[in-house]
Write an enzyme that holds these catalytic residues in place. Sequence first.
Site, short mmCIF file in Angstrom:
data_model
loop_
_atom_site.label_atom_id
_atom_site.label_comp_id
_atom_site.label_asym_id
_atom_site.label_seq_id
_atom_site.Cartn_x
_atom_site.Cartn_y
_atom_site.Cartn_z
CG HIS A 172 10.16 -9.70 8.91
ND1 HIS A 172 11.05 -10.75 8.95
CD2 HIS A 172 9.74 -9.58 7.61
CE1 HIS A 172 11.16 -11.28 7.73
NE2 HIS A 172 10.37 -10.59 6.91
CG HIS A 194 11.26 -7.36 2.49
ND1 HIS A 194 11.80 -7.03 3.70
CD2 HIS A 194 10.55 -8.50 2.70
CE1 HIS A 194 11.44 -7.94 4.60
NE2 HIS A 194 10.68 -8.84 4.02
CG ASP A 195 7.26 -8.20 3.77
OD1 ASP A 195 7.28 -8.85 2.71
OD2 ASP A 195 7.66 -8.66 4.86
CD GLU A 203 3.24 -10.37 0.17
OE1 GLU A 203 2.67 -11.46 0.15
OE2 GLU A 203 4.39 -10.21 0.60
CG ASP A 204 2.49 -7.66 3.91
OD1 ASP A 204 1.91 -8.43 3.14
OD2 ASP A 204 3.45 -7.98 4.61
CG ASP A 206 11.93 -12.44 3.75
OD1 ASP A 206 11.53 -12.01 4.84
OD2 ASP A 206 11.18 -12.98 2.91
#
Length: 740
Positions: free
Chosen positions: A64, A89-90, A93-94, A156
């Site tokens: 992704h 970008h994630d 957060e993840d 995204d």
Amino acid sequence: MTKYLSQTPEEEDQMVENAFHEVLEAYLASNHRKKVEIIERAYRFAKNAHKGIRRRSGEPYILHPIAVAKIVISELGLGSTSICAALLHDVIEDTEFTREDIEADFGTKVADIVEGLTKISGGIFGDKASIQAENFRKLLLSMSSDIRVILIKMADRLHNMRTLGAMRPEKQYKIAGETLYIYAPLAHRLGLFKIKLELEDLAFKYEHPTQYAEIMEKLSETADHREKIVEEFVRPVRKMLDDAGFKYEIKARVKSAYSIFNKMQTKKIPFEEIYDIYAVRVIFENDDDALEKIRCWQIYTFFTDGHRVHPDRLRDWTSIPKANGYRALHLTAMGPEGKWIEVQIRSRKMDEIAELGYAAHWKYKTGVQEDDSELDSWMNTVKDILANPEPNAIDFLDTIKLNLFASEIYVFTPKGDLITLPAGSTVLDMAFSIHSQVGTHCLAGKISHKLVPLSHKLDSGDQVEIITSDSQYPQPEWIEFCNSAKAKNRLRSILRKDRKVLLEKGKRIFEECLAKENIQSSNQIITKILGNHHLQSRDDLYMMLANDEINISHKELKDLISTRKSLMKKLLRNPFSSKKDGDNQMKQPVNRKEVYTLRPDDSTPNYRLESCCSPIPGDDVFGFVDEDENVVVHKIDCPVAMRLKSAYGSRLVATSWGGIAKRFSAVISIDGIDRHGILEEITATISTKMNINIRSLNIAAKQEVFHCDLTVLIDTAETVGAICDALKHIKGVKFAHRIS
């Protein structure tokens, strides 16, 4: 998911490496400075951080961020900083990594962008309206500090839409609705035309799969014929362009499936009657900015020499660009077979800015501020709205949306200054765009030596003088006169301050009334008073008391006390007597992860049809689960439903029609050429031939044209379609479509 689970770890790793190499190849083929090392480091960092995590489709999660990075370079043309931020970008957060980890390895700029993206993650909208509005504010604030945040967020969202098939149906509705409501308009406002079209088409594909497939099939069937018409149309122009020494390319452009569907719905016409499917784009190479506009007009004359031009369809955005920076010269000319064909004339620079928006602006920056003036102007409007935010999340989104998808008009002050406003703007909108104080005290406008009221809608080219008075002050009805986000937001802010004072005054009056009678305020007392005066809320009650529009009498309060006492006696005698049998049992919650079957054939249907869009069995619909676990049914493209999908995604449930439907009313609008006996033929076709029950019929003729509204009892939407088809076969009937 089986596809990915059947791969060996080595095969999967090779697939991921190949995907990343495609990103690198696109970057190396671009004009950016080649900072390959930092991009490779960002990829390794993200790959390690997301190790072992999979998406819902079963693919490794790292695919992704790689796909988003590819969109960032290939479709937005951004550089190494944005590619690194897209790959990472994630991560915050993840995974367990923090902003500090990213800043240490990749610098402040990348860390700032990733942090901005993290704040608005998980879609703009949460389950609660307040969270939703707050996340959207964060999105806009991030955009005002670094536009790359929203550009990467667009990439995204585009990849999420491209892979939406792996999600459950109710999630598809939520994400598609959110995309149409906010992301597509935002892409439009930022000039990301290509991305806007794809987002709309993908949302349309998941919301109306049958109609999408039908339109795509018809576009495919007519492709060869369209190419022949376009080639015949441009042949004489090609020769003139060659003779004049232009380096150019001519592209044939087809209207998007979503635009075609919208036009079919709005105009109530079939695919075959849409005439502006054809469009031609001429893109010429230009090495001198001073000659760019002259060359556009020169190419315009090549089209006018050989074709008839539509007099009302000339659009010159070379002199005054659109608010999103779009520049081009548009005309519409008559092509073969009497088809109108839109022509867009652009230089290569204009074309890149049209497709890539402000991402392309940076490529052409010369150190002069003009390139960004329109974006700065819009961002100032956004900052105004953020400074005085709407407390209600849906109102906040609607206010922003006013400025997202509006066409523009251009008006002038008495001194000749140009002001850009949304189409449909009024004198009051212009007053607030000049200054809040001018808007607050605006009395009227003056156009061409004529006085016009606050509510007067402006046209492009109007020169407007705003007349003010110190004694003038905003009124609640002014909201109806506003069509721009800035005016509406400022006006609501002013009225809210006044309203707050009045509410406090009304509440004080109410409490004093109760105190005089020694009555303790309670929900039951307030509900009864609201019912007596036909009011909706406490605030309405307080406002009317403050404005002396109602008063609460001694008798009314005494009656309330005696009613309450008698009710208490009944309840003490039989605690459950005021409840119907079964009311005290908990209703079974609706399983929102499964498709909910609608049963119109039950004696008591297991759903409620909403009056805002009046759906009938067979329509494309979805369910919204209310506070009492009732399923409320809306058409998918209902404007109210659009807001529900955006704001309350967790309450959506996918639905399907089941059982044999009862009879529902539907209204069919018929237009045609009047002749003797046509009414008899219409009624015979429906009643006798189709055995449909006509409930009402209203027909009127003016000269040779008639209009008829026909109410019939039907079981499904397919039956309505069959009636409309049958009516169109009657001699003289030109149009027949369902209106409710």
